[in-house]
Design a protein around this motif. Structure first.
Motif, short mmCIF file in Angstrom:
data_model
loop_
_atom_site.label_atom_id
_atom_site.label_comp_id
_atom_site.label_asym_id
_atom_site.label_seq_id
_atom_site.Cartn_x
_atom_site.Cartn_y
_atom_site.Cartn_z
N ARG A 106 22.03 15.51 -5.32
CA ARG A 106 20.06 15.06 -4.52
C ARG A 106 19.96 14.02 -3.01
NH1 ARG A 106 19.72 9.38 -7.45
NH2 ARG A 106 20.54 8.77 -5.47
N PRO A 107 20.13 15.48 -2.63
CA PRO A 107 20.10 15.64 -0.83
C PRO A 107 18.71 15.07 -0.67
CG PRO A 107 19.06 17.85 -1.58
CD PRO A 107 19.99 17.27 -3.26
N ALA A 108 18.95 14.66 0.84
CA ALA A 108 17.57 14.02 0.69
C ALA A 108 16.34 14.38 0.98
CB ALA A 108 18.44 13.11 2.46
N TYR A 109 15.77 13.94 1.36
CA TYR A 109 14.54 14.77 1.10
C TYR A 109 12.78 14.09 1.82
CZ TYR A 109 10.26 17.58 -0.99
OH TYR A 109 9.05 18.38 -0.96
N ALA A 110 12.31 14.88 2.55
CA ALA A 110 11.06 13.31 2.72
C ALA A 110 9.54 14.77 1.88
CB ALA A 110 11.10 13.76 4.48
N ALA A 111 8.83 14.02 1.71
CA ALA A 111 7.66 14.25 0.41
C ALA A 111 6.25 14.66 2.30
CB ALA A 111 7.16 13.56 0.21
N ALA A 112 5.87 15.70 1.76
CA ALA A 112 4.72 15.50 2.83
C ALA A 112 2.82 15.03 2.36
CB ALA A 112 5.08 16.42 3.68
N ALA A 113 2.03 15.42 2.63
CA ALA A 113 1.08 15.23 2.27
C ALA A 113 -0.08 16.51 1.46
CB ALA A 113 -0.11 14.59 3.32
N GLY A 114 -0.64 16.40 1.06
CA GLY A 114 -1.31 17.96 0.69
C GLY A 114 -1.73 17.84 -1.05
N PHE A 115 -1.08 19.24 -1.21
CA PHE A 115 -1.60 19.45 -3.14
C PHE A 115 -0.68 18.99 -3.93
CE2 PHE A 115 -1.66 22.62 -6.26
CZ PHE A 115 -2.66 22.02 -6.41
N GLY A 116 -1.06 17.81 -5.09
CA GLY A 116 0.02 17.37 -5.60
C GLY A 116 -0.57 18.23 -7.03
N GLY A 117 -0.82 19.03 -7.46
CA GLY A 117 -1.23 19.85 -8.47
C GLY A 117 -1.58 19.66 -9.66
N HIS B 65 0.72 -0.90 0.05
CA HIS B 65 -0.11 0.02 -0.50
C HIS B 65 0.56 1.38 0.12
CE1 HIS B 65 -2.82 2.75 2.21
NE2 HIS B 65 -3.40 2.60 0.97
N VAL B 66 0.37 2.30 -1.03
CA VAL B 66 1.35 3.28 -0.88
C VAL B 66 0.27 4.81 -1.12
CG1 VAL B 66 3.17 2.83 -2.28
CG2 VAL B 66 1.24 3.08 -4.10
N GLY B 67 -0.05 4.60 -0.34
CA GLY B 67 -0.90 6.05 0.18
C GLY B 67 -2.13 5.72 -0.50
N TRP B 68 -2.55 7.48 -0.54
CA TRP B 68 -4.48 7.84 -0.91
C TRP B 68 -3.92 8.96 -1.95
CZ3 TRP B 68 -8.66 5.35 0.41
CH2 TRP B 68 -8.91 3.98 1.32
N VAL B 69 -4.82 8.87 -3.22
CA VAL B 69 -5.01 9.88 -4.38
C VAL B 69 -6.68 10.43 -3.89
CG1 VAL B 69 -4.89 10.75 -5.92
CG2 VAL B 69 -2.75 9.09 -5.06
N PHE B 70 -7.12 11.54 -4.49
CA PHE B 70 -7.82 11.67 -4.12
C PHE B 70 -8.06 13.32 -4.94
CE2 PHE B 70 -11.03 15.46 -2.85
CZ PHE B 70 -12.05 15.54 -3.21
N GLN C 172 1.79 8.63 -0.26
CA GLN C 172 2.15 8.52 -2.15
C GLN C 172 2.60 9.18 -2.61
OE1 GLN C 172 0.82 8.61 -5.66
NE2 GLN C 172 -0.04 7.32 -4.49
N HIS C 173 3.15 10.17 -1.14
CA HIS C 173 4.64 11.33 -2.05
C HIS C 173 5.52 10.78 -1.84
CE1 HIS C 173 1.16 15.16 -2.23
NE2 HIS C 173 0.94 14.10 -3.63
N ASN C 174 5.65 10.35 -0.90
CA ASN C 174 6.90 9.26 -0.32
C ASN C 174 7.64 9.09 -1.33
OD1 ASN C 174 9.19 8.37 1.62
ND2 ASN C 174 7.76 6.79 1.31
N HIS C 175 6.38 7.72 -2.00
CA HIS C 175 6.72 6.73 -2.63
C HIS C 175 7.00 7.37 -4.36
CE1 HIS C 175 6.21 2.86 -5.59
NE2 HIS C 175 5.74 3.61 -6.74
N PHE C 176 6.88 8.64 -5.24
CA PHE C 176 7.40 9.05 -5.87
C PHE C 176 8.46 9.87 -5.68
CE2 PHE C 176 3.59 8.08 -7.27
CZ PHE C 176 3.52 7.62 -8.51
N TYR C 177 8.06 10.54 -4.12
CA TYR C 177 9.49 11.98 -4.39
C TYR C 177 10.70 11.93 -3.59
CZ TYR C 177 5.71 13.62 -7.64
OH TYR C 177 4.93 13.44 -8.64
N SER C 178 10.12 11.24 -2.60
CA SER C 178 11.33 11.34 -1.48
C SER C 178 12.88 10.43 -1.82
CB SER C 178 10.80 10.56 0.32
OG SER C 178 9.54 11.45 0.40
N GLY D 206 -2.22 13.82 -2.02
CA GLY D 206 -1.88 12.70 -1.80
C GLY D 206 -1.84 12.56 -0.82
N ASP D 207 -1.47 11.58 -0.17
CA ASP D 207 -1.25 11.46 1.70
C ASP D 207 0.52 11.69 2.41
OD1 ASP D 207 -1.10 9.39 0.72
OD2 ASP D 207 -2.07 8.33 2.06
N ARG D 208 1.07 11.48 3.06
CA ARG D 208 2.77 11.53 3.13
C ARG D 208 2.42 10.00 2.15
NH1 ARG D 208 5.57 14.07 6.29
NH2 ARG D 208 3.89 14.53 7.39
#
Length: 288
Positions: A214-225, A161-166, A198-204, A194-196
């Protein structure tokens, strides 16, 4: 010249087969006859160009087989609205299921992910509420608000499971656009959230895979464009043709500062043709 697909591209093509089924189904057009076959099947081909993922500055083109499938059952339907199970119906409100797929991305093909684990293909499924906002019966024009909520899973032997999308969106369908008999136009526009997970799967970027560029990065939930789609299609007696163009704008997205986001704007496109090879002798009334 079309190059032969690599093993990674063939794996990506298999993941996109469901997408092509949805694209073909979504382009089916209403016919004038009050009754239509219970089912129709066919086969065709599509040429696609798409990014590795939303925000990637790399993409590829593929030539894929396209299944053509229409099923007009009382409960389960495959039609111009996609693959769905009709749970509730009224003149203005429909409760259905919706689905989506995203392709995998190999680190061998995507520079931004070099040295990171391959990006698994994902599939999404969940309920969708369709609200008809306006309809012009004589002109065959309908405006709907689509409200899908989908759970996402990796497409592999043991799905994760990699999150939720609205993804709420306005959907405008116009039949016989610009006076061209049989040609249908579809327009969609709407934001994604997307939730955290979902965004972590693609962008963290986990610390072990961080580099100077390519520095470390933790994606957050919220607006996805925002996402905008235009499609045209026509059904002939023995075949169907269709094309789509999709534009994504990631300005303001919560993950826009991820080092994996190399562009905030990108376009995906495709054209397809399918031949109808068979249909049911049983005919059913269709209310379009």
């Amino acid at each position: 010249m079309t190059r032969l697909p690599t093993p990674q591209a063939r794996h990506r093509a298999r993941a996109l087969m469901g997408c092509m089924l949805l694209m073909a189904a979504a382009g089916h057009t209403a016919q004038a006859a009050p009754e239509q076959p219970l089912w129709e099947v066919g086969l065709g081909a599509a040429a696609l160009h798409f990014p590795a993922y939303r925000g990637s500055d790399q993409g590829q083109g593929l030539l894929l087989p396209v299944p053509y499938l229409v099923y007009r059952g009382d409960f389960f339907k495959v039609d111009r609205d996609g693959v769905r199970a009709q749970l509730f119906d009224s003149d203005r409100v429909e409760l259905t299921f919706s689905g989506a797929l995203s392709p995998p991305a190999s680190t061998r093909d995507v520079r931004a992910r070099a040295g990171m684990p391959d990006l698994r293909a994902t599939f999404e499924v969940g309920p969708q509420l369709d609200l008809t906002l306006w309809q012009a019966q004589r002109r065959g024009t309908t405006l709907k608000l689509l409200l899908p909520v989908r759970a996402a899973f990796t497409l592999e032997q043991r799905p994760q499971h990699v999150g939720w999308v609205f993804h709420p969106k306005l959907n405008l369908d116009v039949a016989h656009v610009a006076g061209l008999a049989g040609w249908n136009l579809g327009l969609q526009a709407g934001p994604l959230w997307g939730d955290r997970r979902q965004h972590n799967h693609f962008y963290s970027v986990a610390t072990p895979y961080a580099t100077g560029e390519r520095p470390a990065y933790a994606a957050a939930a919220g607006f996805g464009g925002m996402q905008y789609v235009v499609g045209v299609s026509k059904r002939y007696p023995n075949h169907w043709v269709g094309a789509f163009l999709r534009y994504d704008n990631l300005n303001g997205a919560r993950f826009v500062n991820s080092p994996l986001v190399r562009t905030r704007h990108h376009v995906a496109a495709g054209v397809a043709v399918s031949w109808v090879l068979g249909s049911s002798a049983t005919r059913v009334a269709v209310d379009d």
